[in-house]
Design a protein around this motif. Structure first.
Motif, PDB file in Angstrom:
ATOM      1  N   LEU A   1     -11.597   1.601  -0.936  1.00 39.06           N
ATOM      2  CA  LEU A   1     -11.250   0.565  -2.176  1.00 39.06           C
ATOM      3  C   LEU A   1     -12.043  -0.677  -1.695  1.00 39.06           C
ATOM      4  CD1 LEU A   1      -9.969   0.219  -4.928  1.00 39.06           C
ATOM      5  CD2 LEU A   1      -7.998  -0.556  -3.727  1.00 39.06           C
TER       6      LEU A   1
ATOM      7  N   LEU B   1     -11.714  -3.842  -7.485  1.00 38.99           N
ATOM      8  CA  LEU B   1     -10.518  -4.426  -7.970  1.00 38.99           C
ATOM      9  C   LEU B   1     -10.815  -5.652  -9.119  1.00 38.99           C
ATOM     10  CD1 LEU B   1      -8.238  -4.510  -4.933  1.00 38.99           C
ATOM     11  CD2 LEU B   1      -7.879  -3.085  -6.923  1.00 38.99           C
TER      12      LEU B   1
ATOM     13  N   LEU C   1      -3.231  -0.746 -10.210  1.00 40.21           N
ATOM     14  CA  LEU C   1      -4.235  -1.402  -9.410  1.00 40.21           C
ATOM     15  C   LEU C   1      -4.440  -3.186  -9.636  1.00 40.21           C
ATOM     16  CD1 LEU C   1      -6.668   1.422  -9.711  1.00 40.21           C
ATOM     17  CD2 LEU C   1      -5.274   0.768  -7.690  1.00 40.21           C
ATOM     18  N   SER C   2      -4.262  -3.400 -11.048  1.00 40.46           N
ATOM     19  CA  SER C   2      -4.315  -5.021 -11.139  1.00 40.46           C
ATOM     20  C   SER C   2      -3.279  -5.655 -10.304  1.00 40.46           C
ATOM     21  CB  SER C   2      -4.616  -5.246 -12.548  1.00 40.46           C
ATOM     22  OG  SER C   2      -5.483  -4.903 -13.303  1.00 40.46           O
TER      23      SER C   2
ATOM     24  N   ARG D   1      -4.301  -5.923  -6.674  1.00 39.96           N
ATOM     25  CA  ARG D   1      -5.170  -6.919  -6.510  1.00 39.96           C
ATOM     26  C   ARG D   1      -4.487  -8.297  -6.258  1.00 39.96           C
ATOM     27  NH1 ARG D   1      -7.418 -10.817  -9.408  1.00 39.96           N
ATOM     28  NH2 ARG D   1      -9.526 -11.265  -8.689  1.00 39.96           N
TER      29      ARG D   1
END
Length: 413
Positions: free
Chosen positions: A117, A122, A180-181, A184
């Motif tokens: 990642l 992101l 995933l947001s 971030r």
């Protein structure tokens, strides 16, 4: 379910140009190297070669403008700056692992995020989630639309789960994209700042001081000095490393420690070192106050058959001890116990029937533990110089200068 509600909460930050962001790869590398205490040991954990690890750390140091790691006594160790940033890096690694757990619970497949990642993945994910399309996200990010699409495809590959659903009015984020947001946002709080995490802030001395402790001499002064230093300079990383002269001298020449404290050799036996005189001590015999030697001993010859506590072979104390008996025409007596720590030597003497030869300043001799007593035997030419040994080339530096200043103030006080 908590995760299912995340997709409706996106907090994309469009203005990133003023933020300093440690890369996720850099954060993972700092965490692994600190835990492994070495680049070679961290290599299998990171699945990277040592040169790649070195370049990754160098990039992080260039970004932050500080040195994060240095060669130390126990291997590669964080500097004070490394110590300051390490909790953030470790927290970031934990956050990514937690997101992997949540995504596995959500979709039944564990994603491989930690190794692959990146921020641009992101950023693209959050922008598309917020704007509803790759084209709209590209204008916000300053990336081309194909670059945004490639980033989204890479994340979908790592997670092995769908990130968006197509709707008539654009793309709708799935719960996976929502988690995933959120990740971030969590990572930004740990790894992004406008001031480089305040690593350059003036908070007293900042850095490392590692002091090598030669057997016996000056150890109590070093302990008191380090106490004063850490009280007024909380960002300092302080270490006291006991050892033999040869071992500490080599560590000093390699830069693993910053100085040695103890009996000076005048001159030092290793090239590249220089000595700083501080004060004198005297070789002194001590024993328990009830030891029979206090009643009968008038010379060293009377003590030939006693048990002894003396510094190890190769030290000035041991050399003086053996030469003293040889000068008197006697064989140096066997030693029953070798101890490297001054306080430990005094404790052994207190709890045994042994006589110890230690070096004392006048002040220290006046403060002998209650049950210890000086043996009243003359020791000719027993004065020895005590001080610091440092590298001959290079600036002493503010931390070591302050250390020496405090030492001298205690000696003068």
């Amino acid at each position: 379910m908590r995760i299912m509600d995340i997709s409706s909460h996106f907090s994309y930050i469009p203005c990133m140009e003023n933020l300093i962001r440690i890369s996720l790869k850099q954060a993972r590398t700092v965490d692994a190297v600190a835990k492994a205490r070495g680049l070679d040991a961290a290599a299998p954990v990171l699945n990277m070669t040592q040169p790649v690890i070195s370049r990754t750390l160098a990039a992080a140091e260039a970004l932050l403008g500080v040195t994060l790691f240095q060669r130390g006594w126990g291997g590669t160790e964080p500097t004070a700056w490394g110590d300051a940033i390490l909790p953030r890096c470790s927290a970031a690694v934990h956050l990514i692992a937690k997101a992997e757990d949540d995504l596995e619970a959500l979709g039944g497949v564990r994603p491989n995020l930690l190794a692959f990642l990146r921020w641009h993945h992101l950023d693209a994910l959050a922008a598309v989630s917020l704007r509803g399309s790759a084209s709209a996200a590209s204008g916000q990010l300053g990336m081309t639309q194909p670059a945004v699409s490639r980033a989204i495809s890479a994340v979908a590959h790592y997670t092995n789960q769908p990130l968006f659903r197509r709707r008539r009015n654009g793309l709708e984020a799935t719960p996976v994209a929502g988690r995933l947001s959120l990740l971030r946002d969590e990572l930004l709080r740990e790894l992004a700042s406008t001031d480089g995490f305040g690593l350059h802030a003036e908070r007293g001395l900042f850095g490392r001081l590692a002091v090598g402790l030669l057997p016996f001499s000056g150890q109590d002064l070093v302990a008191k000095t380090l106490g004063i230093l850490t009280g007024s300079n909380p960002e300092l990383r302080l270490m006291a490393v006991p050892g033999s002269y040869a071992m500490l001298a080599q560590a000093l020449l390699r830069g693993e420690i910053d100085c040695m404290m103890g009996i000076l050799r005048a001159p030092p036996p290793f090239p590249g070192l220089r000595e700083i005189f501080l004060y004198e001590e005297s070789f002194t015999l001590v024993a328990h106050k009830n030891h029979p030697c206090h009643r009968y001993a008038t010379s060293m010859i009377d003590l030939t058959n006693e048990n002894w506590i003396v510094a190890p072979h190769g030290t000035p104390v041991r050399t003086y001890f053996e030469n003293l008996f040889r000068t008197l025409g006697a064989t140096p007596p066997a030693q029953t116990c070798e101890v490297l720590s001054f306080s430990d030597a005094e404790k052994v003497i207190l709890h045994s029937n042994s006589i110890g030869m230690l070096s004392y300043s006048n002040r220290h001799l006046a403060d002998l533990p209650n049950d210890l007593k000086k043996v009243d035997v003359d020791l000719p030419h027993g004065r020895v110089p005590i001080g610091l040994t440092v590298r001959e080339i290079g600036d002493v530096g503010a931390i070591l200068s302050r250390f020496e200043q405090i030492l001298r103030s205690m000696l003068d006080g």
